[in-house]
Enzyme design. Structure first.
Site, mmCIF file in Angstrom:
data_model
loop_
_atom_site.group_PDB
_atom_site.id
_atom_site.type_symbol
_atom_site.label_atom_id
_atom_site.label_comp_id
_atom_site.label_asym_id
_atom_site.label_seq_id
_atom_site.Cartn_x
_atom_site.Cartn_y
_atom_site.Cartn_z
ATOM 1 N N ASP A 143 39.949 28.831 43.969
ATOM 2 C CA ASP A 143 41.195 28.888 43.202
ATOM 3 C C ASP A 143 41.472 27.557 42.515
ATOM 4 O O ASP A 143 42.521 26.946 42.691
ATOM 5 C CB ASP A 143 42.359 29.282 44.117
ATOM 6 C CG ASP A 143 42.173 30.657 44.729
ATOM 7 O OD1 ASP A 143 42.901 31.581 44.345
ATOM 8 O OD2 ASP A 143 41.272 30.819 45.579
ATOM 9 N N ASP A 170 38.269 32.767 41.552
ATOM 10 C CA ASP A 170 39.346 32.182 40.747
ATOM 11 C C ASP A 170 38.942 30.797 40.245
ATOM 12 O O ASP A 170 39.314 29.777 40.818
ATOM 13 C CB ASP A 170 40.671 32.151 41.508
ATOM 14 C CG ASP A 170 41.368 33.503 41.519
ATOM 15 O OD1 ASP A 170 40.822 34.466 40.945
ATOM 16 O OD2 ASP A 170 42.456 33.600 42.117
ATOM 17 N N TYR A 173 41.316 30.296 35.723
ATOM 18 C CA TYR A 173 42.668 30.810 35.448
ATOM 19 C C TYR A 173 42.891 30.953 33.940
ATOM 20 O O TYR A 173 43.969 30.681 33.419
ATOM 21 C CB TYR A 173 43.743 29.915 36.076
ATOM 22 C CG TYR A 173 43.890 30.134 37.559
ATOM 23 C CD1 TYR A 173 44.953 30.861 38.087
ATOM 24 C CD2 TYR A 173 42.945 29.628 38.453
ATOM 25 C CE1 TYR A 173 45.065 31.079 39.451
ATOM 26 C CE2 TYR A 173 43.052 29.846 39.818
ATOM 27 C CZ TYR A 173 44.111 30.572 40.307
ATOM 28 O OH TYR A 173 44.224 30.791 41.659
ATOM 29 N N HIS A 296 49.823 37.779 49.870
ATOM 30 C CA HIS A 296 48.648 38.659 49.857
ATOM 31 C C HIS A 296 48.364 39.293 51.217
ATOM 32 O O HIS A 296 47.214 39.592 51.548
ATOM 33 C CB HIS A 296 47.409 37.904 49.356
ATOM 34 C CG HIS A 296 47.593 37.299 47.995
ATOM 35 N ND1 HIS A 296 47.845 38.070 46.873
ATOM 36 C CD2 HIS A 296 47.569 35.997 47.578
ATOM 37 C CE1 HIS A 296 47.959 37.253 45.819
ATOM 38 N NE2 HIS A 296 47.803 36.005 46.224
ATOM 39 N N VAL A 324 44.586 33.203 48.753
ATOM 40 C CA VAL A 324 45.834 32.648 49.290
ATOM 41 C C VAL A 324 45.822 31.147 49.032
ATOM 42 O O VAL A 324 44.887 30.454 49.430
ATOM 43 C CB VAL A 324 45.973 32.935 50.793
ATOM 44 C CG1 VAL A 324 47.224 32.269 51.348
ATOM 45 C CG2 VAL A 324 46.020 34.438 51.042
ATOM 46 N N HIS A 325 46.870 30.653 48.403
ATOM 47 C CA HIS A 325 46.889 29.258 47.973
ATOM 48 C C HIS A 325 47.345 28.344 49.108
ATOM 49 O O HIS A 325 48.399 27.700 49.052
ATOM 50 C CB HIS A 325 47.780 29.098 46.745
ATOM 51 C CG HIS A 325 47.316 29.920 45.584
ATOM 52 N ND1 HIS A 325 48.113 30.206 44.499
ATOM 53 C CD2 HIS A 325 46.127 30.522 45.329
ATOM 54 C CE1 HIS A 325 47.441 30.953 43.643
ATOM 55 N NE2 HIS A 325 46.233 31.158 44.131
#
Length: 432
Positions: A143, A170, A173, A296, A324-325
């Site tokens: 991410d 990811d 973006y 999520h 999940v960040h």
């Protein structure tokens, strides 16, 4: 006396509070000023593993006539070898990509520095091939995006003496704005041109437009992985060997039930794994199965129900996910319970995305969850030998030597789980 006691307690409380980790503020999306180059100038250079002793070099040129040729050698400016590859391009609404080159070079010597040039002109790049045997070190970050925190993550990874970068989905973006794929390529080029980046897709790579565009068109064109070399029919799932590890990259957004092509490929791939040659077995995909963050929640349950029994029978050592960040590490776990023959699951979707951190967790913390924190950062995995590996997670705002979480992991080969589950695995693999 009472006043003095009150002040002492206040100081202790204050010291305790200020000593706690304070989550940093978000950072803005990076700006990339227009920097005109010659149409044949190689841009967005990155490399990836492409089968035994081979590397795929990918770059983009504005000129459609530029050759898909790579010259390379062991000394600067002295290219004893060259290879020709293939090219592709794509259009996306009003956007037209440049010419995307994919050229495989090799055979290459292990653990060796090579100098190379793309398309017969432009700057010289330098890469290092991974070692043939353990130890080996992986950098891990998912991410990523293109924010100030992304830049910080990349700067921290650059300080790590790693051999291969693993990215569980990811990437850019871009989210339909195709120029963001180009700026992402520019951003990661200093690292991605020097060490192989092995990636899988996330939800931000979908970019589906109903009736007009299928999903993952930009991702597949730009980030070609060794799916053909691993017998896969899709760039969205593949596997590769490096040093003593067999690594499987799966697609969270491809069909994965027992009747799917991905599941059939996975069974076939696992049937070929030789734990004497690759004692470590690792898997990456985007959506985590073990997640105690409120973000999520439950999104990985269906994939988990379909595939976790296969992973368990195959004695997968480690599963890395993003989405999940935040960061979270589990015990060895199976069917949501601690199990000495289960996999360790790590969520590391905290590379620096523009959506920010996922700060809310489910309480109480599940018994399988060991460590969790919503901070940007990256992970490092050093597989030391056939029995032990060392994992560490580094917050971006800490200096590189500071590890916010670390632990030793013992391989399932050495614990006896692989031998114990051989019959179970054989039965699953032989099931039509």
């Amino acid at each position: 006396m009472k006043i003095r006691l009150f002040l002492t307690v206040a100081v202790i409380i204050s010291a305790t509070v200020t000593a706690d980790y304070v989550r940093p503020l978000p950072r803005k999306t990076l700006q990339f000023p227009w920097n005109p180059k010659s149409p044949s100038y190689p841009q967005q250079v990155h490399i990836s593993l492409a089968g035994d002793k081979h590397m795929r070099v990918t770059w983009i040129t504005d000129a459609k006539s530029s050759p898909s040729m790579v010259e390379y050698g062991k000394l600067p400016g002295q290219y004893d070898n060259f290879a020709e590859g293939e090219s592709t391009s794509y259009s996306y609404l009003l956007y037209s990509s440049g010419k995307i080159h994919h050229t495989v070079i090799g055979p290459l010597e292990d653990n060796t520095v090579y100098f190379y040039r793309c398309g017969g002109q432009g700057p010289e790049f330098q890469l290092k091939t991974p070692p043939a045997q353990l130890p080996i070190t992986f950098a891990v970050a998912g991410d990523l995006g293109q924010t100030g925190w992304t830049k910080s993550t990349l700067d921290h990874i650059d300080q790590c003496k790693y051999d291969v970068h693993l990215l569980p989905g990811d990437l850019s973006y871009a989210d339909y704005i195709q120029r963001r794929w180009d700026t992402f390529g520019e951003l990661v080029q200093p690292l991605a041109s020097a060490r192989p980046w092995m990636v899988t897709q996330g939800n931000h790579e979908k970019e589906i437009i109903p009736f007009l565009k299928d999903g993952f068109e930009s991702y597949n064109a730009r980030w070609k992985m060794p799916f053909e070399e691993s017998g896969s029919s899709s760039n969205l799932y593949y596997s590769f060997d490096v040093a003593g590890a067999h690594i499987i990259m799966l697609g969270s957004y491809e069909d994965y039930d027992e009747y799917s092509e991905q599941y059939r490929w996975l069974k076939g791939d696992l049937s070929k794994v030789d734990r004497k040659r690759t004692p470590w077995l690792m898997v990456l995909f985007h959506v985590p199965w073990y997640n105690s963050n409120k973000a999520h929640q439950g999104e990985g349950d269906d994939m988990m129900a379909a595939i976790e029994p296969l992973f368990y029978a195959a004695s997968v050592d480690l599963v890395l996910a993003g989405h999940v960040h935040a960061y979270e590490r589990s015990k060895r776990v199976y069917n949501r319970r601690s199990d000495r023959c289960g996999a360790v699951h790590i969520t590391i979707g905290d590379g620096g995305n523009r959506e920010g951190l996922a700060t809310k967790y489910v309480n109480p913390q599940p018994a399988w969850s060991v460590f969790r924190e919503a901070s940007f950062g990256h992970g490092e995995l050093k597989i030391v030998n056939t029995t032990h590996a060392f994992w560490s997670w580094h917050r971006n705002d800490d200096d590189e030597p500071v590890k916010s979480d670390d632990f030793w992991i013992t391989s399932l080969v050495s614990s006896g789980c692989v031998a114990q589950k051989k019959n179970e695995l054989d039965n699953i693999l032989m099931t039509p």
